[in-house]
Design an enzyme around this catalytic site. Structure first.
Site, PDB file in Angstrom:
ATOM      1  N   TYR A  48       0.933  -1.189  -0.193  1.00  0.00           N
ATOM      2  CA  TYR A  48      -0.101   0.096   0.233  1.00  0.00           C
ATOM      3  C   TYR A  48       0.905   1.572  -0.225  1.00  0.00           C
ATOM      4  CZ  TYR A  48      -4.705  -0.604   0.366  1.00  0.00           C
ATOM      5  OH  TYR A  48      -6.139  -0.991  -0.419  1.00  0.00           O
ATOM      6  N   LYS A 101      -0.946   1.103 -25.361  1.00  0.00           N
ATOM      7  CA  LYS A 101      -1.307   0.534 -26.275  1.00  0.00           C
ATOM      8  C   LYS A 101       0.240   0.718 -27.415  1.00  0.00           C
ATOM      9  CE  LYS A 101      -5.966   2.095 -25.806  1.00  0.00           C
ATOM     10  NZ  LYS A 101      -5.710   3.202 -24.791  1.00  0.00           N
ATOM     11  N   ARG A 138      -1.241  -2.229 -18.677  1.00  0.00           N
ATOM     12  CA  ARG A 138      -2.556  -2.320 -19.165  1.00  0.00           C
ATOM     13  C   ARG A 138      -2.756  -0.557 -18.012  1.00  0.00           C
ATOM     14  NH1 ARG A 138      -6.735  -3.071 -22.019  1.00  0.00           N
ATOM     15  NH2 ARG A 138      -4.815  -4.584 -22.679  1.00  0.00           N
ATOM     16  N   GLU A 166      -0.533   4.721  -0.359  1.00  0.00           N
ATOM     17  CA  GLU A 166      -1.174   5.702  -0.263  1.00  0.00           C
ATOM     18  C   GLU A 166      -0.423   6.915  -0.553  1.00  0.00           C
ATOM     19  OE1 GLU A 166      -5.199   5.665   1.416  1.00  0.00           O
ATOM     20  OE2 GLU A 166      -5.430   4.552   1.108  1.00  0.00           O
ATOM     21  N   ASP A 202      -5.781  13.495 -25.271  1.00  0.00           N
ATOM     22  CA  ASP A 202      -5.438  12.053 -25.086  1.00  0.00           C
ATOM     23  C   ASP A 202      -5.504  11.487 -25.762  1.00  0.00           C
ATOM     24  OD1 ASP A 202      -6.388   9.767 -24.372  1.00  0.00           O
ATOM     25  OD2 ASP A 202      -8.454  10.045 -23.627  1.00  0.00           O
ATOM     26  N   THR A 259      -3.360   6.033 -21.684  1.00  0.00           N
ATOM     27  CA  THR A 259      -3.127   4.999 -21.327  1.00  0.00           C
ATOM     28  C   THR A 259      -1.488   4.663 -21.498  1.00  0.00           C
ATOM     29  OG1 THR A 259      -3.712   3.690 -24.178  1.00  0.00           O
ATOM     30  CG2 THR A 259      -5.536   4.270 -22.078  1.00  0.00           C
TER      31      THR A 259
HETATM   32  N1  DSN Z   1     -10.979   0.613 -25.632  1.00  0.00           N
HETATM   33  C1  DSN Z   1      -9.701   1.387 -25.996  1.00  0.00           C
HETATM   34  C2  DSN Z   1      -9.705   0.870 -27.368  1.00  0.00           C
HETATM   35  O1  DSN Z   1      -9.696   0.450 -28.330  1.00  0.00           O
HETATM   36  O2  DSN Z   1      -9.591   2.113 -28.368  1.00  0.00           O
HETATM   37  C3  DSN Z   1      -9.872   3.048 -26.155  1.00  0.00           C
HETATM   38  O3  DSN Z   1      -9.943   3.411 -24.700  1.00  0.00           O
END
Ligand code: DSN
Length: 419
Positions: free
Chosen positions: A57, A232, A238, A59, A203, A229
């Site tokens: 933990y 990707k 993730r 925090e 984003d 994110t």
């Molecule tokens: N779900 C994702 C995508 O496939 O682009 C975006 O968050």
């Protein structure tokens, strides 16, 4: 972990989970992953995410935690932050968001109040559900006005976006997309935001790897907030991350914790540190260049078989196929299912001005980050285009699917998983 015997403790203790986990390992190894938002992380990232840091933990933030025993997790989080700043040249970064959704939520909450107006890209034109879908927190908390792409060229029309911005006077403009195949002009969005006195949030979840390596213009100099994110094109675990101007640092940090999250997932923060370290190496730029070359080759292959791509092609890692041109009767849902049977994993996707429902769609979204990680190149992309066409032209006929499946398996054996 391509060898199932690498889960010996699970095998001994929990045969049910072991069977499912092993099946997924085999599925990933024996299929070609063409979902634009997925990738295959390195062994090093897997080790970090599977480490004992999951026990801790923490925090708070480095040096200011609400728990003892944080000496080493502090070092990990500092390392992840430092590497993120080096990669993107941002003034401030928060590496604790559990996901892109939480990164976006915290960025909104840093400067917006419920009821404020956000101008953002429509999900049906390539946006994201956290950019204002009615059923999402964003659409429930804020007054959302959407822009779309122009009907003729299927790209952003900045005159129209400016007109909408002047009309609705948003407190924030959101740019970035989950299904937009063209370069995003962040400077143009920033200009409009300045004109109407709005904050700008970008984003970059899909294109983060391209931005980090200079292969797509960066929004960092232009936007108040940049969210992403990390799994990707960036090829990390993730998770999510927020970058912002120094003036918003305190608000962003306190919206993440204690605003919307408790303890950070320190094993995932460690995975981010490892992935950012990989992304800082010269070979990562080479990898991103190969993603782009593969997308060009796949687009060319599909166009060669008569398919229409939204906006006529792609500048990045993904393309949207309008199935109506060649197969007016086939839905994205059917195409996705047939291709999966052949070992080609894609997702159905709305195309701009789609007349079909989101659960059916007239399009497919196809991306090259994961197959590029496996080492496939432009020649293999031509083959993939051919297989896609064969399966669709045969309406998923069993004999054709079987033949393509065998060839896909052969290619998977030639290009094994990276770990
Ligand atoms: N779900 C994702 C995508 O496939 O682009 C975006 O968050």
């Amino acid at each position: 972990m391509s060898n199932p015997s690498e889960f010996p403790a699970i095998a001994r203790q929990d045969p049910e989970v072991h069977r499912i986990l092993t099946a997924e390992v085999q599925r990933q190894a024996n299929c070609l992953e063409l979902i634009a938002s997925e990738n295959h992380v390195s062994r090093a990232v897997l080790e970090a995410v599977g480490s004992v840091l999951t026990n801790k933990y923490a925090e708070g933030y480095p040096g200011k935690r609400y728990y003892g025993g944080c000496e080493f997790v502090d070092q990990i989080e500092e390392l992840a932050r430092e590497r993120a700043r080096q990669l993107f040249g941002c003034e401030h970064v928060n590496v604790q968001p559990h996901s892109g959704s939480q990164a976006n939520m915290a960025a909104f909450m840093a400067v917006l109040n419920p009821g404020d107006t956000i101008l953002s890209l429509d999900l049906a034109h390539g946006g994201h559900l956290t950019h204002g879908l009615k059923a999402n927190f964003s659409g429930r908390l804020y007054n959302i006005v959407h822009y779309g792409v122009a009907r003729d060229k299927e790209v952003f029309d900045f005159d129209e976006i400016r007109r909408l911005a002047r009309e609705c006077k948003p407190r924030m403009i959101v740019t970035g997309a989950s299904a937009y195949p063209r370069t995003i002009d962040f400077a143009a969005f920033a200009q409009i935001a300045r004109e109407v006195g709005a904050y700008l949030m970008a984003d970059i979840a899909h294109i983060a790897g391209l931005v980090a390596t200079g292969l797509h213009p960066s929004p960092v100099p232009h936007a108040d907030f940049v969210t992403t994110t990390t799994h990707k094109t960036l090829r990390g675990p993730r998770s999510g991350m927020i970058m912002c101007k120094a003036e918003h640092a305190k608000a962003v940090d306190s919206r993440i914790f204690p605003g919307i999250q408790g303890g950070p997932l320190m094993h995932v923060v460690a995975g981010k540190a490892v992935a950012f370290g990989e992304a800082l190496r010269p070979e990562f730029k080479d990898y991103q260049q190969r993603i782009l070359a593969n997308a060009q080759a796949l687009a060319k292959g599909l166009i060669g078989f008569g398919y229409r791509l939204v906006s006529g092609g792609t500048d990045n890692h993904l393309m949207l196929v309008d199935l109506r041109q060649v197969h007016a009767d086939i839905t994205g849902k059917q195409a996705e299912g047939w291709l999966e049977s052949a070992g080609l994993i894609v997702n159905k996707n709305m195309i701009p001005f789609d007349e079909r429902k989101p659960t059916e769609t007239s399009g497919l979204r196809i991306g090259t980050p994961a197959v590029t990680t496996r080492g496939l190149g432009p020649a293999e992309m031509q083959k993939v285009a051919e297989w896609i066409h064969e399966v669709l032209a045969a309406r998923g006929a069993e004999s054709v699917v079987r033949t393509v499946r065998e060839q896909v398996l052969g290619m998977c054996k030639r290009f094994p998983m990276p770990h």
